[in-house]
Design an enzyme around this catalytic site. Structure first.
Site, PDB file in Angstrom:
ATOM      1  N   GLY A  88      22.032  85.936   6.123  1.00  0.00           N
ATOM      2  CA  GLY A  88      20.801  86.214   6.914  1.00  0.00           C
ATOM      3  C   GLY A  88      19.514  86.473   6.443  1.00  0.00           C
ATOM      4  O   GLY A  88      19.637  87.041   5.452  1.00  0.00           O
TER       5      GLY A  88
ATOM      6  N   ARG B   5      25.211  78.901   5.439  1.00  0.00           N
ATOM      7  CA  ARG B   5      26.499  79.471   5.339  1.00  0.00           C
ATOM      8  C   ARG B   5      27.542  78.532   4.264  1.00  0.00           C
ATOM      9  O   ARG B   5      27.465  77.497   4.407  1.00  0.00           O
ATOM     10  CB  ARG B   5      27.431  79.525   6.598  1.00  0.00           C
ATOM     11  CG  ARG B   5      26.977  80.921   7.258  1.00  0.00           C
ATOM     12  CD  ARG B   5      28.140  81.074   8.408  1.00  0.00           C
ATOM     13  NE  ARG B   5      27.395  82.017   9.227  1.00  0.00           N
ATOM     14  CZ  ARG B   5      27.457  82.029  10.749  1.00  0.00           C
ATOM     15  NH1 ARG B   5      28.415  81.057  11.053  1.00  0.00           N
ATOM     16  NH2 ARG B   5      27.001  82.769  11.267  1.00  0.00           N
TER      17      ARG B   5
ATOM     18  N   ASP C  32      26.100  91.967   2.218  1.00  0.00           N
ATOM     19  CA  ASP C  32      27.634  92.067   1.240  1.00  0.00           C
ATOM     20  C   ASP C  32      28.286  91.067   1.431  1.00  0.00           C
ATOM     21  O   ASP C  32      29.164  90.598   0.407  1.00  0.00           O
ATOM     22  CB  ASP C  32      28.362  93.092   2.046  1.00  0.00           C
ATOM     23  CG  ASP C  32      28.146  92.782   3.424  1.00  0.00           C
ATOM     24  OD1 ASP C  32      27.597  91.825   4.051  1.00  0.00           O
ATOM     25  OD2 ASP C  32      28.414  93.876   4.328  1.00  0.00           O
TER      26      ASP C  32
ATOM     27  N   THR D  24      18.336  92.063   2.640  1.00  0.00           N
ATOM     28  CA  THR D  24      19.237  92.102   4.069  1.00  0.00           C
ATOM     29  C   THR D  24      18.613  93.346   5.073  1.00  0.00           C
ATOM     30  O   THR D  24      17.791  94.539   4.591  1.00  0.00           O
ATOM     31  CB  THR D  24      20.588  92.699   4.385  1.00  0.00           C
ATOM     32  OG1 THR D  24      20.830  92.986   5.648  1.00  0.00           O
ATOM     33  CG2 THR D  24      21.164  93.779   3.339  1.00  0.00           C
TER      34      THR D  24
ATOM     35  N   ASP E 214      19.523  95.097   7.136  1.00  0.00           N
ATOM     36  CA  ASP E 214      20.412  96.000   7.942  1.00  0.00           C
ATOM     37  C   ASP E 214      20.537  97.408   6.961  1.00  0.00           C
ATOM     38  O   ASP E 214      20.986  98.378   7.554  1.00  0.00           O
ATOM     39  CB  ASP E 214      21.733  95.373   7.870  1.00  0.00           C
ATOM     40  CG  ASP E 214      21.935  94.334   8.848  1.00  0.00           C
ATOM     41  OD1 ASP E 214      21.299  94.349   9.783  1.00  0.00           O
ATOM     42  OD2 ASP E 214      22.733  93.351   8.758  1.00  0.00           O
TER      43      ASP E 214
ATOM     44  N   ASP F 133      22.394  98.194   4.660  1.00  0.00           N
ATOM     45  CA  ASP F 133      23.874  98.531   4.761  1.00  0.00           C
ATOM     46  C   ASP F 133      24.661  98.482   3.240  1.00  0.00           C
ATOM     47  O   ASP F 133      25.809  98.092   3.313  1.00  0.00           O
ATOM     48  CB  ASP F 133      24.706  98.128   6.056  1.00  0.00           C
ATOM     49  CG  ASP F 133      24.523  96.437   5.570  1.00  0.00           C
ATOM     50  OD1 ASP F 133      23.854  95.830   4.724  1.00  0.00           O
ATOM     51  OD2 ASP F 133      25.250  95.723   6.286  1.00  0.00           O
TER      52      ASP F 133
ATOM     53  N   ARG G 265      25.025  95.207  14.165  1.00  0.00           N
ATOM     54  CA  ARG G 265      26.244  95.128  14.752  1.00  0.00           C
ATOM     55  C   ARG G 265      27.207  96.331  14.251  1.00  0.00           C
ATOM     56  O   ARG G 265      27.880  96.843  15.182  1.00  0.00           O
ATOM     57  CB  ARG G 265      26.812  93.891  14.267  1.00  0.00           C
ATOM     58  CG  ARG G 265      27.755  93.343  15.372  1.00  0.00           C
ATOM     59  CD  ARG G 265      27.914  91.645  15.336  1.00  0.00           C
ATOM     60  NE  ARG G 265      26.442  90.994  15.758  1.00  0.00           N
ATOM     61  CZ  ARG G 265      26.335  89.835  15.619  1.00  0.00           C
ATOM     62  NH1 ARG G 265      27.116  88.832  14.814  1.00  0.00           N
ATOM     63  NH2 ARG G 265      25.335  89.359  16.034  1.00  0.00           N
TER      64      ARG G 265
END
Lengths: 327, 327, 327, 327
Positions: free
Chosen positions: D14, D75, D106, D129, D131, D133, D175
């Site tokens: 993303g 992708r 990741d 990213t 996120d 994360d 998410r």
């Protein structure tokens, strides 16, 4: 030490985005810990004149996103005198106030330090200044917003910079420190950054500009107002002769950099430190600034916080980074 | 007249937000009407040097929101000469181009007018300038974005203006016209607006500032760069003696006003006029600017469009409005 | 008719950016013409309960740039009854108020019309709604800001849209009218715009999407909440089967569109109409909305203003423009 | 190991604001260290198909401020296979490329790790990213921009929230992680924040809302899309019965959060890490992500970076902070 039941909060010095978020956090933390909270209007000047307002949840509703400070700020010559500070102390005692939170920069903390010592009165400081020139915190409240304000303005110049042989000079704040210029200069991809800490001089600037890509349509130079060459218009004058082929244009951002809605980082920082300030007072702390280092809350004595020998970023490594990126 | 099969498009003069949206609309309309479309780089200079690129749907994908102009602009001294324009004509003919769309301001249209006449070549103009100083259209492409840029900057000053006795002077663009200053000044609620068309002078400004609320924390003055007193710093100098109690701060917005993402109004205007320009050429029009008046598409001969005697807004009625609002 | 000495102002219905600028203009114009001004809190509900505050210059300082309304709004079931309106009239008379300015949309004007007629009380309305669904004005206060909010949000989707085979669906406001969707859809360069006025249906949408460039990385569809297919998520469901190759993502902007700082156009419009409303009352007008058509101030009877058969923009010509631009 | 002379760079997964700033830094650092730089289009998919472009200074001019990624992402199912990765390796070798910089999250690093190991090929990763994360960096590139996008949107809701008894639900990305919800929720002063890591449940949310100020005009709830109760519309359904007095409105921000101009912090972070990645490769590093911890550049093995057990912020201390601030 007596138990703290009533706390006052004030903002002082040049205002910074996020001050309202800090006030809100102090008030909400006070309520959470069953304290009364008093707002002091116009900084130390309001302290001396007992310009007090009671604050509750509602007083700080809907302010987290606002620039400026709902408590206003002002300069106070009186507070620089022993007598002024004594008067301020009387007013606090008369109002039953047990402790004080001050939000501001080095001038604010210098006063707070004297006051806390002279009257043995609990005071905790929050770093509220766009200049990021305090030790004891990775970032000051307002700095992140200010550099975002600068890059958003300069991005607009980028839009128009592709078309002509132009040299754009943008003067940003920083009388004593090039921290705003450095970070925002990297952020906008400036061709050169002039800061007080790195004496590039006009000769150095000329070399730098000549080194650059010949085919580059136009160049952007960020100048800290405190740079030795002087402000943006002085730099413009100095370059005019050397680069007759360029059309040189100057922008002076000025106080636009002090305002605007605080960034998320500034809001979260202000919120966290505001709560920590109240908790620090309740733990018996005084004479310290509360900051954030490595994502942890840290307390630093006022006299250390105002000695900003830190300037972690203005190092040869960062200056090399600027050089690489502005190729 | 022969049927038009291939159209060229260029941008010229100072760039303005929305020029890309206009280019996109010209290209898409061309495709819709089965024409070939050529982009000319760097305005008239590129015309003379045949700096041409073929354009398709993809060339203008994802540009509607971008400031600046993907076709770039440049000054062309050559195009001011008969020889230069003749050379440009040769290049167009050599490339099989039948008609031309030019996006720019009064300088652009002056050149276009001569060119269209001398070579009997179909040319339609689009009003692309932040200055809003053309007859034949209610608004020029870029003006709405520019005044929004100004008010967004000055709003940030408002945030910090509650606290001190301060006088903020903001210099905006407008060498010959106060239209940016007037609208943005109303938009920010300025205490005074200095424009070339209304000779307030320093004395008038002083009166105006003295008339204002005594208890007002601070005041904002918008100055058009072309005002007779001179730019923002000159006004500052002139006021310093008269208002020693004020801390006077100056911002000079400069080229920030030319950039930024176009506003919705500018995008829709540019899109509509870009399509109308192509349709106008197909209908056999030439030597005209396409504008929007009262929400309708209107064509105006170049020599009338550049005589901006309009200035509908700088009338006693608008100046009275400013006076009422800045009480 | 007696001379008007005291005016009340209220905001009603869904709030819109620029309402504060309108309130400010009413208050400042009132002061300019030596009137007293009363603010009514929470719309008609506050009128019935005499929720009044006196307003002076200071009450409206520093609000021109704020979204929302400092006078708040609320629904009032009571004011829909004859008794409720009679009570409101009593309160106005008791407070010595001679005339009323109401800022809102069609519901607001329907109530105002009944009230003015039943009690022969002077009322002027200002068009304050993001929906732009009133006759008697080219634009309503708040519409320009709302469409700019939409395009700024969707521009961010454009940034990420170059990379994947994606279909982005963005639902915007407009239960009965596609005006927000239409203009913002043109502004963002949407591949398709679904509005209640043009029954494209899913079949039409599928055709449109299939017609588009095959090599286009991704597509953006703007959906008015009132479109017959239903909101964004319904459209997503309907398209999933037909376009399995696309990754479909939905955004629902919701009330974000009601807020934000007003655009310059909305501020100037609100300022001008606010002053004109007061001047209209002083000239003896009542039962009318004040709007701006072709840059001129125009008064329109309430019962005509609320019949928005205008919708000038949703015509075959505009729909063709959308088609050309989204090639 | 042979001396590195040619480096490739790609973006994958993303997209995130700041990816372009990272690409620019990699390219400029490469040029600074006399390397050749190849851009790979569409991530690993482009690697397998040798979708290569040569990059020089000019390729990355004027992109630091752009959202998205000029190298696009996609992708790649092929790259998840041993054969796909072998093909990618062949292509790199054929093009004379000695090392690879991958920018992503990741999933990107999982692939990079396998690739580096299987082919003993030097690979360094940059955390790109929204996120946040990943372990091994305080912040990922894009996170700061994303939370600022959220608060700027929700601030607009605040403007309209003073007037009614309303409950605004805003669904944000996340998410698997509530980090965007947590920070932005603090930033907007949300009355409640629902995140996957803290199972508040509907019952807990109801309690929280009932605890709040009775006199508060309206409330804002931030919901991470991954929260157990489900997205914003599900939360809305669940609350409707319990709070019939509230008018509940839902906004779903969606992909708006992935776009936008990167914040200054994200640009500086991306710039610094991009240069560090190149320097790391030249020092012989491989199989590591370069991040920033405590303002210092740090390298972390891929297999550790993707195990985000960190989540430093979602601790009881932070949840208590949320509670205090939302009183």
């Amino acid at each position: 030490m007596n138990k703290i039941k009533k706390i006052a909060v004030l903002t002082s010095g040049g205002d910074a985005p996020g001050m309202n978020a800090a006030i809100r956090a102090v008030v909400r933390a006070g309520i959470y810990y069953d304290l009364e909270i008093t707002g002091v209007l116009r900084g130390y000047e309001g302290l001396i004149h007992a310009d007090f307002i009671e604050m509750d949840r509602k007083s700080v509703a809907n302010i987290i996103q606002r620039g400026g400070t709902i408590l206003k700020t002002a300069r106070s010559d009186d507070f620089r005198t022993i007598g002024g500070r004594a008067k301020a102390h009387e007013q606090l005692v008369a109002a039953g106030i047990d402790a004080l939170v001050v939000i501001g920069g080095d001038g604010t903390f210098t006063g707070a330090n004297l006051f806390a010592t002279e009257h043995n009165f609990p005071v905790i400081g929050l770093p509220g200044t766009i200049d990021n020139d305090l030790a004891g915190t990775d970032f000051t409240i307002g700095y992140d917003t200010a550099i975002n304000t600068v890059i958003n303005a300069v991005d607009k110049i980028r839009d128009t910079a592709e078309s002509h042989d132009r040299l754009f000079i943008v003067e940003v704040m920083g009388r004593d420190s090039g921290l705003i210029a450095l970070r925002s200069g990297i952020g906008v991809g400036a061709e050169a950054i002039l800061i007080p800490e790195a004496n590039m001089g006009i000769a150095g600037l000329v070399t730098r500009l000549e080194m650059g890509r010949k085919d580059k349509a136009s160049k952007i130079i960020i100048v800290a107002e405190g740079d030795e060459i002087g402000g943006g218009f002085n730099v413009s004058e100095a370059l005019k002769e050397r680069f007759p082929q360029y059309d040189i244009r100057v922008s002076v951002l000025g106080h636009i950099q002090r305002g605007g809605k605080p960034s998320c980082m500034d809001r979260v920082l202000a919120s966290r430190l505001g709560v920590a300030a109240v908790e620090g007072l309740l733990e018996g702390r005084s004479g310290e600034m509360v900051g954030q280092i490595n994502r942890k809350v840290v307390f630093t004595p006022f006299d250390h916080a105002i000695k900003h020998i830190d300037a972690e970023e203005i190092t040869p490594a960062w200056l090399k980074l600027v050089e690489i990126l502005s190729l």
